[in-house]
Design a protein around this motif. Sequence first.
Motif, PDB file in Angstrom:
ATOM      1  N   THR A 124      55.700  51.725 -40.992  1.00  0.00           N
ATOM      2  CA  THR A 124      55.897  50.911 -42.186  1.00  0.00           C
ATOM      3  C   THR A 124      55.640  49.457 -41.838  1.00  0.00           C
ATOM      4  O   THR A 124      55.739  49.064 -40.668  1.00  0.00           O
ATOM      5  CB  THR A 124      57.321  51.080 -42.750  1.00  0.00           C
ATOM      6  OG1 THR A 124      57.430  50.385 -43.996  1.00  0.00           O
ATOM      7  CG2 THR A 124      58.371  50.538 -41.788  1.00  0.00           C
ATOM      8  N   GLY A 125      55.312  48.676 -42.829  1.00  0.00           N
ATOM      9  CA  GLY A 125      55.051  47.256 -42.616  1.00  0.00           C
ATOM     10  C   GLY A 125      53.919  46.776 -43.496  1.00  0.00           C
ATOM     11  O   GLY A 125      52.948  47.500 -43.730  1.00  0.00           O
ATOM     12  N   THR A 126      54.058  45.562 -44.016  1.00  0.00           N
ATOM     13  CA  THR A 126      52.959  44.963 -44.755  1.00  0.00           C
ATOM     14  C   THR A 126      51.854  44.578 -43.770  1.00  0.00           C
ATOM     15  O   THR A 126      52.062  44.569 -42.551  1.00  0.00           O
ATOM     16  CB  THR A 126      53.427  43.710 -45.504  1.00  0.00           C
ATOM     17  OG1 THR A 126      53.875  42.736 -44.541  1.00  0.00           O
ATOM     18  CG2 THR A 126      54.565  44.041 -46.461  1.00  0.00           C
ATOM     19  N   LEU A 127      50.698  44.267 -44.299  1.00  0.00           N
ATOM     20  CA  LEU A 127      49.582  43.861 -43.447  1.00  0.00           C
ATOM     21  C   LEU A 127      48.871  42.695 -44.113  1.00  0.00           C
ATOM     22  O   LEU A 127      48.541  42.754 -45.308  1.00  0.00           O
ATOM     23  CB  LEU A 127      48.597  45.019 -43.248  1.00  0.00           C
ATOM     24  CG  LEU A 127      47.554  44.826 -42.142  1.00  0.00           C
ATOM     25  CD1 LEU A 127      48.215  44.964 -40.768  1.00  0.00           C
ATOM     26  CD2 LEU A 127      46.417  45.830 -42.281  1.00  0.00           C
ATOM     27  N   ASP A 128      48.646  41.611 -43.348  1.00  0.00           N
ATOM     28  CA  ASP A 128      47.903  40.496 -43.918  1.00  0.00           C
ATOM     29  C   ASP A 128      46.444  40.570 -43.491  1.00  0.00           C
ATOM     30  O   ASP A 128      46.032  41.484 -42.762  1.00  0.00           O
ATOM     31  CB  ASP A 128      48.538  39.146 -43.541  1.00  0.00           C
ATOM     32  CG  ASP A 128      48.427  38.802 -42.059  1.00  0.00           C
ATOM     33  OD1 ASP A 128      47.628  39.440 -41.330  1.00  0.00           O
ATOM     34  OD2 ASP A 128      49.141  37.884 -41.617  1.00  0.00           O
ATOM     35  N   GLY A 129      45.653  39.621 -43.956  1.00  0.00           N
ATOM     36  CA  GLY A 129      44.221  39.657 -43.707  1.00  0.00           C
ATOM     37  C   GLY A 129      43.835  39.510 -42.252  1.00  0.00           C
ATOM     38  O   GLY A 129      42.689  39.813 -41.879  1.00  0.00           O
TER      39      GLY A 129
END
Length: 449
Positions: free
Chosen positions: A381-386
């Motif tokens: 799980t975890g957001t991902l940036d560019g």
Amino acid sequence: MGKSSRWYAASLIAAAVGSVCGELIWIGDPLRLGSYYWMDLIQILSRTAAAIPLMWAAGAYSSWLQRGRSWLGVINLLAVAGGILTALLLLTRPDRFGAAAAAAAATGALILIDALVSETARRGGFPWRSLTTALAAAAVGAFLFYPTSYGVTTPGFTMNMNRYAHIQGGTDRGSLEGVLVIERPAFPVDWIYAGLFPHLHIEKRDTSISLGEIQRQVFIQRAGANDVGTAVALKKLGLGQGVIPTGVQVLALLKDSPAEGRLEPGDVLTRLNGKEVGTTAVLAKVMGSVKPGDTVRVGLKRGSQEMSADIETKENPEQRGRAAFGIQVQDRTRADLTRKADYRSYIVYQGGPSHGAMLALTVIDQLTPGGVTYGNRVAGTGTLDGNGNVGEIGGIEQKAYTVARAGADVFFVPQGQEKDARKGSASLEIVPVRTLDDMLSWLKAHPKN
């Protein structure tokens, strides 16, 4: 009790049982049927709810057979039509609950009229039994579904990422699981659930933002996470430019925001006092030189129109001495998607960005000969940036508990959240990561096949 009354009573019992099962639906998550996970099976099981309005229709039809062409017979026929319409909506569009709820409410009102008149005709006098039953049903409904000023986070579902997403030219290879938790307003019954089941967390929620606005935000976040995760993965494989920043998008205005009347959700901020703000990180840096109470000239885009607004700042309640506009924002980007990607919709997954890191790992796995899991059953799980950085998410304790029940070999979590994750499971292999590269490196160094 007449035949129509028996149908109505059966529907009330079925609705109460179904409601409790729905609120505790996460319990069944470890169940698998091949590649179909529990949340896939829910797509099918949810349609059984159509049996309840069909019971209403059957009860109303029984009443119509007794009354024929009287004015009450017309009400019965309308209730039959309403029950069938509600059932069809639940069968064909279970993800569009609003329309089904409206049809159900109208049908319920017709059925109440039928029940009250039927009892009066059958028994004489005031229809105490039907009225008492209706009030009891309303009380049970309020106990099960009245939204309090608290929020509840419960364990949720693991998601087969290869079923959720498929990239053009890719092949399903490794076992990759995303994980979702349930976050919603707490109902009175949730305090009982919290005493019976582990890892249910109840706390005060922000009621200044409507549930409809929250729903709109998470839809936007999910779509953004899909594009970012896929674009970052494609760039990693040399198949595109990845994520190109284009500004900072306003998601919502908080209560008592000084930007009220000047900014709107959907606006894209491009400049602050003449300085470009292409990302939220740059925005935060520029705001660091602004004092609470200062007026800032904000350049923005609203649709195709470019405009500016002078906005007085206030002190950030979470960071004393720091200026804020009282808005929620996210990076507005353009994803360079050089291959078509398809994403599956789920009733129980309405939105949010926390699947971003696992989506990128899944796309890489599908396009890499032999895959990248090395035989591991991977959850994360975890957001991902560019830039491929993995960001923090909510409900980490409940997510770890959900993954542990499902039996994954490794659970990737954002760096800094591993301690809270271990509150959900002390035995699970929990690996903190800062970047997508950290996930790939760990899997390569720990092969199971």
